[in-house]
Motif scaffolding. Structure first.
Motif, PDB file in Angstrom:
ATOM      1  N   ALA A  47       0.830  -1.209   0.000  1.00 37.32           N
ATOM      2  CA  ALA A  47       0.000   0.000   0.000  1.00 37.32           C
ATOM      3  C   ALA A  47       0.862   1.255   0.000  1.00 37.32           C
ATOM      4  O   ALA A  47       0.601   2.205  -0.750  1.00 37.32           O
ATOM      5  N   ASN A  48       1.897   1.279   0.844  1.00 37.68           N
ATOM      6  CA  ASN A  48       2.774   2.447   0.905  1.00 37.68           C
ATOM      7  C   ASN A  48       3.633   2.571  -0.346  1.00 37.68           C
ATOM      8  O   ASN A  48       3.947   3.677  -0.798  1.00 37.68           O
ATOM      9  N   ALA A  49       4.055   1.429  -0.918  1.00 38.12           N
ATOM     10  CA  ALA A  49       4.887   1.477  -2.121  1.00 38.12           C
ATOM     11  C   ALA A  49       4.122   2.011  -3.316  1.00 38.12           C
ATOM     12  O   ALA A  49       4.716   2.595  -4.231  1.00 38.12           O
ATOM     13  N   ALA A  50       2.791   1.829  -3.337  1.00 39.55           N
ATOM     14  CA  ALA A  50       1.978   2.253  -4.471  1.00 39.55           C
ATOM     15  C   ALA A  50       1.475   3.685  -4.341  1.00 39.55           C
ATOM     16  O   ALA A  50       0.777   4.167  -5.244  1.00 39.55           O
ATOM     17  N   GLN A  51       1.791   4.371  -3.247  1.00 42.49           N
ATOM     18  CA  GLN A  51       1.292   5.734  -3.044  1.00 42.49           C
ATOM     19  C   GLN A  51       1.925   6.707  -4.028  1.00 42.49           C
ATOM     20  O   GLN A  51       3.083   6.547  -4.433  1.00 42.49           O
ATOM     21  N   ASN A  52       1.176   7.709  -4.399  1.00 39.76           N
ATOM     22  CA  ASN A  52       1.659   8.776  -5.262  1.00 39.76           C
ATOM     23  C   ASN A  52       1.159  10.108  -4.721  1.00 39.76           C
ATOM     24  O   ASN A  52      -0.050  10.346  -4.722  1.00 39.76           O
ATOM     25  N   PRO A  53       2.029  10.987  -4.192  1.00 38.33           N
ATOM     26  CA  PRO A  53       3.492  10.894  -4.187  1.00 38.33           C
ATOM     27  C   PRO A  53       4.014   9.803  -3.253  1.00 38.33           C
ATOM     28  O   PRO A  53       3.289   9.365  -2.352  1.00 38.33           O
ATOM     29  N   PRO A  54       5.256   9.353  -3.465  1.00 42.65           N
ATOM     30  CA  PRO A  54       5.791   8.234  -2.687  1.00 42.65           C
ATOM     31  C   PRO A  54       5.847   8.548  -1.192  1.00 42.65           C
ATOM     32  O   PRO A  54       6.114   9.680  -0.778  1.00 42.65           O
ATOM     33  N   ALA A  55       5.599   7.528  -0.404  1.00 42.70           N
ATOM     34  CA  ALA A  55       5.668   7.652   1.059  1.00 42.70           C
ATOM     35  C   ALA A  55       7.088   7.315   1.504  1.00 42.70           C
ATOM     36  O   ALA A  55       7.408   6.158   1.794  1.00 42.70           O
ATOM     37  N   VAL A  56       7.952   8.324   1.527  1.00 43.36           N
ATOM     38  CA  VAL A  56       9.362   8.098   1.825  1.00 43.36           C
ATOM     39  C   VAL A  56       9.544   7.622   3.261  1.00 43.36           C
ATOM     40  O   VAL A  56      10.353   6.719   3.543  1.00 43.36           O
ATOM     41  N   PHE A  57       8.812   8.219   4.199  1.00 39.11           N
ATOM     42  CA  PHE A  57       8.994   7.913   5.625  1.00 39.11           C
ATOM     43  C   PHE A  57       7.938   6.931   6.132  1.00 39.11           C
ATOM     44  O   PHE A  57       7.590   6.942   7.316  1.00 39.11           O
ATOM     45  N   ALA A  58       7.447   6.082   5.257  1.00 40.31           N
ATOM     46  CA  ALA A  58       6.461   5.069   5.668  1.00 40.31           C
ATOM     47  C   ALA A  58       7.139   4.031   6.553  1.00 40.31           C
ATOM     48  O   ALA A  58       8.358   3.831   6.487  1.00 40.31           O
ATOM     49  N   PRO A  59       6.372   3.339   7.397  1.00 43.18           N
ATOM     50  CA  PRO A  59       6.956   2.302   8.263  1.00 43.18           C
ATOM     51  C   PRO A  59       7.631   1.208   7.444  1.00 43.18           C
ATOM     52  O   PRO A  59       7.154   0.831   6.366  1.00 43.18           O
ATOM     53  N   LEU A  60       8.734   0.702   7.977  1.00 42.06           N
ATOM     54  CA  LEU A  60       9.487  -0.338   7.298  1.00 42.06           C
ATOM     55  C   LEU A  60       8.961  -1.716   7.693  1.00 42.06           C
ATOM     56  O   LEU A  60       8.561  -1.940   8.835  1.00 42.06           O
ATOM     57  N   THR A  61       8.990  -2.629   6.737  1.00 40.01           N
ATOM     58  CA  THR A  61       8.508  -3.979   6.979  1.00 40.01           C
ATOM     59  C   THR A  61       9.259  -4.956   6.082  1.00 40.01           C
ATOM     60  O   THR A  61       9.813  -4.566   5.046  1.00 40.01           O
TER      61      THR A  61
END
Length: 283
Positions: A47-61
């Motif tokens: 879900a975070n990888a497909a965001q536009n604009p990119p979610a640079v600081f999204a939680p890591l998994t």
């Protein structure tokens, strides 16, 4: 006048060197940035990888890596196929290229420049133009979906480049060393193994690494001539683009894992690579 001009020239040279260093860093960062972005995306959720604009600081998994290693199809057979085809073809290329380069540099044959041009001309034909005849040959010979067919094709694909590179490296071997070996009674095999090989080892390492990278990254032959048994890692990556959509995080995780062998080999042999690529550049 002379004493004043000298410090000014040194200052200008220092400023020019600083600007060139800054430019080199900028170009290097531009080249590395897509790789870093791929690695960062591989640690994001779909879900975070497909965001536009990119979610640079999204939680890591590690979700993408878990899906890659424990998904429907196992990645290990394609990785082993790529490793086998790349390593074996590179070894065969070196075994053929070193004697050929020896004959074209240290003991040059007649019209050696024509021979080199012939090697180079084999790279002028687009791969797509020869794909159908090669496919028909593999089909009639019963070699479709066979890893040994890829090894043969990768060897023929990398051999011209290896001969050109090894010739430039062998041209740097001092003639006095060869004369001393001949006086001691060393034959051709012993001269190649004990005299020439240690001197041009950086060149051999650079040639081997480049051939390994070309074989590991090759897609077109593997995509057309393999199916399931001899499937390679680049072909396996294309399976992540499906009719259901593009699983970006999982694809980035898979791409990073597939790129690791080349990255590890490059970092491990970077000193030899730099020495080898600069060995034949200055006469």
């Amino acid at each position: 006048m002379t004493t004043v001009a000298a410090p000014l020239n040194k200052k200008k040279e220092g400023r020019g060197g600083a600007w060139l260093s800054l430019l080199a860093w900028v170009i290097g960062i531009l080249f590395v940035l897509p790789v870093l972005w791929m690695v960062l995306t591989s640690f994001h959720s779909e879900a975070n990888a497909a965001q536009n604009p990119p979610a640079v600081f999204a939680p890591l998994t590690l979700e993408g890596y878990r899906e890659f290693f424990s998904g429907g199809a196992s990645p290990w057979p394609p990785l082993l196929n790529s490793l086998t085809a790349s390593v074996v073809s590179t070894a065969v290329v070196l075994l053929l290229a070193i004697p050929a380069a020896y004959a074209l540099s240290i003991k040059p044959v007649k019209k050696w420049s024509d021979v080199l041009f012939f090697f180079l001309s084999t790279k002028m034909l687009p791969v797509v133009a020869g794909l159908l005849p090669l496919y028909l040959f593999a089909q009639n010979a019963g070699l479709l979906d066979n890893i040994w067919l890829l090894i043969i094709f990768y060897t023929s694909m990398n051999l011209p480049i290896a001969v050109w590179m090894m010739r430039s490296f062998l041209s740097e071997v001092p003639v006095e060393m060869l004369e001393a070996a001949a006086v001691d009674g060393a034959g051709l095999t012993k001269t190649l193994r004990s005299v020439i090989a240690p001197v041009v080892m950086p060149g051999i390492a650079a040639t081997a690494l480049i051939c390994f990278i070309f074989s590991w990254n090759e897609l077109l032959f593997a995509r057309v001539l393999t199916a399931t048994v001899a499937e390679t890692a680049p072909v396996f990556l294309t399976s992540f683009v499906t009719s259901q959509g593009l699983f970006l995080a999982q694809l980035c995780a898979a791409a990073f894992v597939v790129s690791l062998p080349v990255l590890v080999a490059g970092f491990a042999a970077q000193d030899k690579l730099v020495q080898g690529l600069s060995l034949g550049s200055v006469k």
